[in-house]
Motif scaffolding. Structure first.
Motif, short mmCIF file in Angstrom:
data_model
loop_
_atom_site.label_atom_id
_atom_site.label_comp_id
_atom_site.label_asym_id
_atom_site.label_seq_id
_atom_site.Cartn_x
_atom_site.Cartn_y
_atom_site.Cartn_z
N THR A 194 0.81 -1.22 0.00
CA THR A 194 0.00 0.00 0.00
C THR A 194 0.84 1.26 0.00
OG1 THR A 194 -0.19 -0.15 2.41
CG2 THR A 194 -1.99 -1.07 1.11
N VAL A 195 2.07 1.19 0.51
CA VAL A 195 2.90 2.38 0.58
C VAL A 195 3.45 2.76 -0.79
CG1 VAL A 195 5.20 1.38 1.00
CG2 VAL A 195 4.55 3.51 2.15
N LEU A 196 3.30 1.88 -1.78
CA LEU A 196 3.80 2.14 -3.13
C LEU A 196 2.75 2.73 -4.05
CD1 LEU A 196 5.89 -1.09 -3.79
CD2 LEU A 196 6.73 1.15 -3.11
N THR A 197 1.51 2.83 -3.60
CA THR A 197 0.43 3.35 -4.44
C THR A 197 -0.26 4.52 -3.73
OG1 THR A 197 -1.41 2.03 -3.56
CG2 THR A 197 0.05 0.97 -5.19
N ALA A 198 -1.10 5.21 -4.45
CA ALA A 198 -1.80 6.37 -3.91
C ALA A 198 -3.18 6.04 -3.35
CB ALA A 198 -1.93 7.45 -4.99
N ASP A 199 -3.52 4.76 -3.25
CA ASP A 199 -4.87 4.40 -2.80
C ASP A 199 -5.20 4.97 -1.43
OD1 ASP A 199 -5.13 3.06 -5.16
OD2 ASP A 199 -4.92 1.05 -4.31
N ARG A 200 -4.30 4.76 -0.45
CA ARG A 200 -4.54 5.30 0.89
C ARG A 200 -4.56 6.83 0.87
NH1 ARG A 200 -3.48 1.61 5.20
NH2 ARG A 200 -4.29 -0.39 4.47
N ALA A 201 -3.74 7.42 0.03
CA ALA A 201 -3.69 8.88 -0.06
C ALA A 201 -5.00 9.44 -0.60
CB ALA A 201 -2.53 9.31 -0.94
N ASP A 202 -5.58 8.76 -1.58
CA ASP A 202 -6.87 9.21 -2.12
C ASP A 202 -7.96 9.15 -1.05
OD1 ASP A 202 -5.90 9.75 -4.66
OD2 ASP A 202 -6.27 7.72 -5.39
N GLU A 203 -7.95 8.07 -0.27
CA GLU A 203 -8.93 7.95 0.83
C GLU A 203 -8.71 9.05 1.86
OE1 GLU A 203 -8.32 4.03 2.33
OE2 GLU A 203 -9.01 3.04 0.49
N ALA A 204 -7.44 9.31 2.17
CA ALA A 204 -7.13 10.35 3.16
C ALA A 204 -7.51 11.74 2.67
CB ALA A 204 -5.64 10.30 3.49
N ALA A 205 -7.25 12.02 1.40
CA ALA A 205 -7.57 13.34 0.85
C ALA A 205 -9.07 13.62 0.92
CB ALA A 205 -7.09 13.42 -0.60
N ALA A 206 -9.87 12.57 0.75
CA ALA A 206 -11.33 12.73 0.85
C ALA A 206 -11.75 13.07 2.27
CB ALA A 206 -12.02 11.46 0.38
N GLU A 207 -10.92 12.73 3.27
CA GLU A 207 -11.18 13.09 4.66
C GLU A 207 -10.59 14.45 5.01
OE1 GLU A 207 -12.86 11.32 6.88
OE2 GLU A 207 -13.09 9.39 5.88
N LEU A 208 -9.41 14.73 4.47
CA LEU A 208 -8.69 15.94 4.84
C LEU A 208 -9.34 17.20 4.28
CD1 LEU A 208 -6.28 17.31 6.18
CD2 LEU A 208 -4.90 16.76 4.16
N ALA A 209 -9.82 17.16 3.05
CA ALA A 209 -10.38 18.36 2.43
C ALA A 209 -11.55 18.94 3.24
CB ALA A 209 -10.79 18.07 0.98
N PRO A 210 -12.57 18.14 3.59
CA PRO A 210 -13.65 18.72 4.40
C PRO A 210 -13.20 19.10 5.81
CG PRO A 210 -14.01 16.35 4.08
CD PRO A 210 -12.89 16.76 3.18
N PHE A 211 -12.21 18.38 6.35
CA PHE A 211 -11.70 18.75 7.67
C PHE A 211 -11.11 20.16 7.63
CE2 PHE A 211 -8.03 19.18 10.50
CZ PHE A 211 -8.67 19.06 11.73
N LEU A 212 -10.38 20.49 6.57
CA LEU A 212 -9.78 21.82 6.47
C LEU A 212 -10.85 22.90 6.44
CD1 LEU A 212 -6.95 21.09 3.88
CD2 LEU A 212 -6.68 21.44 6.34
N ASP A 213 -11.95 22.62 5.75
CA ASP A 213 -13.06 23.58 5.73
C ASP A 213 -13.63 23.79 7.13
OD1 ASP A 213 -12.77 23.88 3.01
OD2 ASP A 213 -14.31 22.39 2.52
N GLN A 214 -13.82 22.68 7.87
CA GLN A 214 -14.34 22.78 9.23
C GLN A 214 -13.36 23.50 10.14
OE1 GLN A 214 -15.19 18.79 10.50
NE2 GLN A 214 -16.66 18.42 8.85
N LEU A 215 -12.08 23.23 9.94
CA LEU A 215 -11.06 23.83 10.79
C LEU A 215 -11.04 25.35 10.63
CD1 LEU A 215 -8.75 23.02 12.73
CD2 LEU A 215 -7.22 23.05 10.73
N GLY A 216 -11.21 25.81 9.41
CA GLY A 216 -11.24 27.24 9.18
C GLY A 216 -12.37 27.92 9.95
N ALA A 217 -13.49 27.22 10.09
CA ALA A 217 -14.62 27.77 10.84
C ALA A 217 -14.37 27.76 12.35
CB ALA A 217 -15.89 26.99 10.51
N MET A 218 -13.55 26.81 12.83
CA MET A 218 -13.26 26.71 14.27
C MET A 218 -12.19 27.71 14.71
SD MET A 218 -12.98 22.62 14.91
CE MET A 218 -14.05 21.46 14.07
N ALA A 219 -11.30 28.08 13.82
CA ALA A 219 -10.18 28.94 14.18
C ALA A 219 -10.60 30.39 14.28
CB ALA A 219 -9.06 28.77 13.15
N GLY A 220 -9.63 31.23 14.65
CA GLY A 220 -9.91 32.65 14.76
C GLY A 220 -10.31 33.25 13.43
#
Length: 345
Positions: A194-220
């Protein structure tokens, strides 16, 4: 680490073998085709060997734990912190009761680290945790650390140490800073395909993108976000679509991103890349064979990322106190690094 292979049997297999057999008998074998196969196999083996050899995989036992706490989208950070501290304590108790003493010990260490501020905590399996250092709700500089392979609850302390070092370094210059250690995905094992392919990265990116949006709303108000992405985490960040709040993305210890250039990344942020002189990942071949490998080297000027000085950092040293790499990453977050494009304009 090994790459999977598939065999051909029955009639289909005979059809595949027959032309090669005929060619050998008539002396008309195609050496170019054989050479191509050998080259692909050799390159895949080289990638696997370069990644696997320096690091051994960390065990992540499947341990019992409570289901993660659920929150409304607009739940305040401190509401999340309190619920997740309770979940962490219960996960430690359940692990101990199940005779998973190693995991229980790791969780108790996380509990003992002060008033832990977890936006997310899930003690099941390898585990997930998103921890905040600093006062997120008043911070106008927020940094998200994205880890690489073999980062689990069992190895969390080394990831946490880097976040703490960065936060201390930032606050020395800018008190309204917060660092978020984002173990928000199932990282690949270093000794795995799995470390040789982007499969886990694609799954993670689908989690990280909305998290960043939520984080912006939580921060100052008007907080500026930065992504600092280590090793396989750089593959994650390279696949994450970011909004205007993310001003900078720094890739370090990167095996490649799967993109041919910084311009191909789905972001309007400035993209930085650095590698320490003692980082073994410099020896990983920057090739891509189908779904295997990550292609162009982010520190190659042709990739188009802005360079930052990483000194003599080894693969796990970029966030160690007193290092040139930590100073450079802090400067990127704070916006005090000279822009190479402006320098050469």
């Amino acid at each position: 680490m090994t790459t999977g292979t598939t065999g051909t049997t029955g009639t289909a297999g005979n059809r595949a073998v027959a032309p090669a057999t005929t060619a050998l008998r008539t002396g008309t074998a195609r050496p170019a085709r054989a050479h191509g196969r050998l080259r692909r196999t050799a390159l895949a083996s080289l990638i696997a060997g370069a990644v696997v050899f320096p690091i051994s995989a960390a065990a992540s036992p499947d341990v019992p734990a409570p289901a993660p706490a659920a929150f409304a989208a607009d739940a305040a950070p401190h509401t999340r912190y309190a619920a997740n501290r309770a979940s962490l304590a219960e996960a430690a108790r359940m692990a101990q009761d199940a005779d998973r003493t190693g995991r229980a010990s790791k969780l108790r260490t996380m509990e003992a680290a002060g008033a832990a501020q977890f936006l997310t905590f899930d003690g099941r399996g390898k585990g997930r945790a998103v921890e905040v250092f600093g006062e997120l709700e008043t911070a106008d500089r927020v940094t998200v650390l994205v880890p690489g392979s073999d980062t689990t609850l069992d190895t969390y302390e080394r990831f946490r140490a880097g976040a703490v070092a960065l936060q201390q370094r930032l606050q020395a210059e800018h008190p309204r800073s917060a660092v978020v250690a984002w173990l928000g995905y199932d990282t690949p094992g270093t000794v795995s395909t799995t470390v040789l392919t982007a499969d886990r990265a694609d799954e993670a990116a689908a989690e990280l993108a909305p998290f960043l949006d939520q984080l912006g709303a939580m921060a100052g108000p008007g907080a500026r976000l930065s992504l600092l992405c280590h090793s396989y985490g750089s593959v994650v960040c390279a696949r994450t679509t970011t909004g205007p709040a993310v001003g900078d993305i720094a890739l370090f210890g990167s095996p490649g991103t799967g993109a041919g250039s910084a311009r191909e990344l789905p972001t309007g942020a400035r993209v930085w890349a650095g590698r320490g002189a003692d980082d073994w990942i410099a020896g990983v071949p920057h090739v891509r064979l189908g779904a295997i490998g990550f292609g162009a080297d982010p520190v190659d000027p042709a990739f188009g990322a802005r360079p930052f000085a990483a000194g003599a950092a080894g693969h796990s040293d970029y966030l160690k106190p007193g290092t040139e790499s930590l100073d450079s990453l802090a400067a990127i977050v704070l916006g005090t690094t000279p822009d190479p494009e402006a320098t050469h304009a």
